[in-house]
Design a protein around this motif. Structure first.
Motif, PDB file in Angstrom:
ATOM      1  N   ALA A 321       6.986  12.441  14.102  1.00 50.63           N
ATOM      2  CA  ALA A 321       7.463  12.189  12.730  1.00 50.63           C
ATOM      3  C   ALA A 321       7.861  10.724  12.574  1.00 50.63           C
ATOM      4  O   ALA A 321       7.544  10.077  11.564  1.00 50.63           O
ATOM      5  CB  ALA A 321       8.629  13.104  12.409  1.00 50.63           C
ATOM      6  N   GLU A 322       8.544  10.185  13.614  1.00 52.60           N
ATOM      7  CA  GLU A 322       8.971   8.784  13.553  1.00 52.60           C
ATOM      8  C   GLU A 322       7.766   7.845  13.525  1.00 52.60           C
ATOM      9  O   GLU A 322       7.739   6.882  12.755  1.00 52.60           O
ATOM     10  CB  GLU A 322       9.868   8.451  14.758  1.00 52.60           C
ATOM     11  N   ALA A 323       6.793   8.177  14.345  1.00 48.88           N
ATOM     12  CA  ALA A 323       5.587   7.345  14.388  1.00 48.88           C
ATOM     13  C   ALA A 323       4.873   7.391  13.043  1.00 48.88           C
ATOM     14  O   ALA A 323       4.397   6.370  12.536  1.00 48.88           O
ATOM     15  CB  ALA A 323       4.657   7.835  15.502  1.00 48.88           C
ATOM     16  N   SER A 328       3.489   4.849   7.958  1.00 50.53           N
ATOM     17  CA  SER A 328       3.399   4.853   6.494  1.00 50.53           C
ATOM     18  C   SER A 328       4.179   3.675   5.915  1.00 50.53           C
ATOM     19  O   SER A 328       3.828   3.136   4.867  1.00 50.53           O
ATOM     20  CB  SER A 328       3.846   6.194   5.912  1.00 50.53           C
ATOM     21  N   ALA A 329       5.253   3.234   6.647  1.00 53.34           N
ATOM     22  CA  ALA A 329       5.980   2.044   6.202  1.00 53.34           C
ATOM     23  C   ALA A 329       5.061   0.826   6.268  1.00 53.34           C
ATOM     24  O   ALA A 329       5.023   0.003   5.343  1.00 53.34           O
ATOM     25  CB  ALA A 329       7.215   1.839   7.070  1.00 53.34           C
ATOM     26  N   THR A 330       4.309   0.726   7.369  1.00 50.92           N
ATOM     27  CA  THR A 330       3.365  -0.380   7.521  1.00 50.92           C
ATOM     28  C   THR A 330       2.331  -0.333   6.406  1.00 50.92           C
ATOM     29  O   THR A 330       1.993  -1.334   5.786  1.00 50.92           O
ATOM     30  CB  THR A 330       2.647  -0.283   8.889  1.00 50.92           C
ATOM     31  N   THR A 335       0.103  -2.180   1.266  1.00 57.70           N
ATOM     32  CA  THR A 335      -0.224  -1.868  -0.121  1.00 57.70           C
ATOM     33  C   THR A 335       0.485  -2.854  -1.055  1.00 57.70           C
ATOM     34  O   THR A 335      -0.102  -3.364  -2.013  1.00 57.70           O
ATOM     35  CB  THR A 335       0.234  -0.440  -0.468  1.00 57.70           C
ATOM     36  N   GLU A 336       1.754  -3.136  -0.707  1.00 58.39           N
ATOM     37  CA  GLU A 336       2.546  -4.049  -1.534  1.00 58.39           C
ATOM     38  C   GLU A 336       1.884  -5.426  -1.599  1.00 58.39           C
ATOM     39  O   GLU A 336       1.712  -6.001  -2.657  1.00 58.39           O
ATOM     40  CB  GLU A 336       3.925  -4.201  -0.898  1.00 58.39           C
ATOM     41  N   GLU A 337       1.485  -5.902  -0.411  1.00 61.16           N
ATOM     42  CA  GLU A 337       0.827  -7.207  -0.342  1.00 61.16           C
ATOM     43  C   GLU A 337      -0.388  -7.239  -1.233  1.00 61.16           C
ATOM     44  O   GLU A 337      -0.615  -8.149  -2.004  1.00 61.16           O
ATOM     45  CB  GLU A 337       0.365  -7.461   1.094  1.00 61.16           C
ATOM     46  N   PHE A 338      -1.148  -6.119  -1.106  1.00 63.10           N
ATOM     47  CA  PHE A 338      -2.383  -6.014  -1.865  1.00 63.10           C
ATOM     48  C   PHE A 338      -2.091  -6.052  -3.369  1.00 63.10           C
ATOM     49  O   PHE A 338      -2.734  -6.744  -4.118  1.00 63.10           O
ATOM     50  CB  PHE A 338      -3.105  -4.708  -1.491  1.00 63.10           C
TER      51      PHE A 338
END
Lengths: 352, 98
Positions: A321-323, A328-330, A335-338
């Motif tokens: 779950a942590e991985a 998904s954070a990465t 996505t934000e950068e994009f």
């Protein structure tokens, strides 16, 4: 309104019942999600779970000899056999569970002493030759009993029995071979083999259950195609098989009344000690207390393994779950950068 | 930890591929705390004699089955359509390779 519902229910039940009876009369199979009479479910649950318990308790007399097996090969064989017994227990619990009783309940019934298991395992395995007698006679009787069960009307039970019967034949042969080696060894070894056969002959014949006249449940089981042959029929079949096998071993069977009956085309055999049988069933056999004590201890001693497995599963799930969260954070960052790039692009376009 | 907890591991249905080229076939079920341990347990339980080259485990809860109450009805549409079988066509009897 209520009356109508009741009538509809009754009609439905009747249709279900007819379907069940049709399956039985066609000698077809009943599968887990089919409707079945409560008595059929109950009777099968009892039979299949008792069978499973017998396999589990049945590990004890032989496990007792693993550390003292006379050679590395014998030790490996015995371990494989004991492991098979555990496996057979698990196949059968799996089949029993399809009838609706959870595994934890079945296990509790064994540990609490509420459920029965085959009486044969309440006899001690005193010598190495007993490993031979158990394989040849006890597993032999079990096979004789179990082969017809491969065609039992309840699908999961029949399928478990097919798997089990395939493996049992190794058990019986290895037992016979142990006795063969001993009976062709020194005089003392032969005597040891004979003594083991003397002790297991009667109890093995009793594994088929009481004489037909004293076996009230058998008839219903036969009507339901669970049982295919009567206790006495199977016992006779077994006696007829083992007489020549004993001759091939050069050993005798401890029954003065055992002789070929030309007229019947079968061997006659003597009276078995049914009082002893009943007393062992009721708990007074030589090892009843010991077997139950050992089973409870083994279950308690295995607690840490179950706990460790659970803790491991929890940790694996947490780490996964942590991985996933990190991944998904990465992704979100990417996505934000994009989006920013795209936004700039748009602005430029708008500006243009 | 409590017995209850250890007594309630999920049920997994086990499917074994007996050899390459064949489908996985249902072999039975077992209890295990997670999928990885279910696969290991399935190997020990259902493939002690080279019965398999591959094992699947599926949470029993994840299986959706057709309604057993509908009996044959659910599969009725396939019946009475013998024209779906090659044996329905008989005019070619005696003609080779048909």
């Amino acid at each position: 309104m209520t009356e109508q519902t009741t009538t509809a229910d009754q009609a439905a039940t009747t249709a279900e019942q007819q379907h069940f009876e049709h399956l039985i009369s066609e000698d077809s199979r009943v599968e887990p999600r089919d409707w079945m009479p409560e008595a059929y479910r109950k009777s099968l649950t009892r039979q299949v779970s008792q069978h499973a318990h017998s396999e589990i308790i049945g590990m004890q007399p032989e496990a007792n000899w693993i550390t003292r097996a006379p050679s590395l090969k014998r030790k490996a064989v015995l371990m494989a056999k004991v492991q098979d017994e555990a496996g057979h227990g698990l196949y059968l619990y799996s089949a029993a569970e399809t009838l609706g009783t959870p595994r934890s309940v079945l296990n509790e019934q064994l540990l609490s002493g509420k459920a029965k298991y085959s009486s044969i395992f309440n006899y001690p395995a005193r010598t190495w030759a007993d490993m031979g007698a158990i394989g040849w006679l006890v597993d032999g009787a079990a096979i004789c009993n179990q082969v017809p069960l491969c065609r039992a009307s309840y699908g999961p039970y029949g399928r478990a029995m097919v798997r089990i019967c395939k493996e049992e034949s190794f058990h019986q042969r290895q037992g016979w071979e142990i006795l063969y080696e001993l009976s062709h060894g020194t005089e003392a070894q032969k005597q040891m083999a004979q003594d083991a056969v003397n002790r297991f002959y009667g109890p093995a014949l009793q594994m088929f259950g009481p004489p037909d006249a004293d076996s009230p449940n058998s008839q219903q089981s036969m009507q339901w195609n669970i049982k295919r042959f009567s206790n006495d029929e199977l016992r006779q079949r077994f006696v007829d098989m083992i007489v020549p096998q004993a001759e091939a071993l050069g050993l005798t069977l401890p029954d003065p009344d055992l002789k070929w009956n030309e007229e019947r085309g079968h061997y006659d055999y003597g009276q078995l000690d049914w009082d002893e049988f009943m007393s062992v069933i009721k708990g007074s056999g030589p090892c009843n207390v010991q077997r139950m004590k050992r089973r409870r201890e083994a279950h308690a001693q295995g607690a840490w393994v179950r706990e460790a497995a659970e803790a491991y599963a929890q940790r694996q799930a947490r780490e996964a779950a942590e991985a996933a969260a990190a991944a998904s954070a990465t992704d979100a960052e990417a996505t934000e950068e994009f989006t920013v790039v795209a936004g700039r692009g748009s602005a430029e376009l708008i500006g243009a | 930890m409590s017995e209850n907890q250890t007594g309630n591991w999920p049920l997994w249905e086990v499917f074994v591929r007996s050899s390459r080229g064949l489908s996985h076939v249902h072999a039975g079920s077992l209890h295990a705390p997670d999928a990885t341990m279910a696969v290991r347990n399935a190997r020990d339980l259902y493939t002690r004699r080279n019965e398999g080259t591959s094992v699947w485990v599926v949470p029993a809860d994840a299986i959706t089955a057709s309604d057993p109450d509908s009996k044959g009805g659910y599969f009725e549409s396939a019946q009475g359509k013998s024209y779906r079988h090659a044996t329905y066509y008989t005019k070619s009897e005696g003609v080779k390779h048909l």
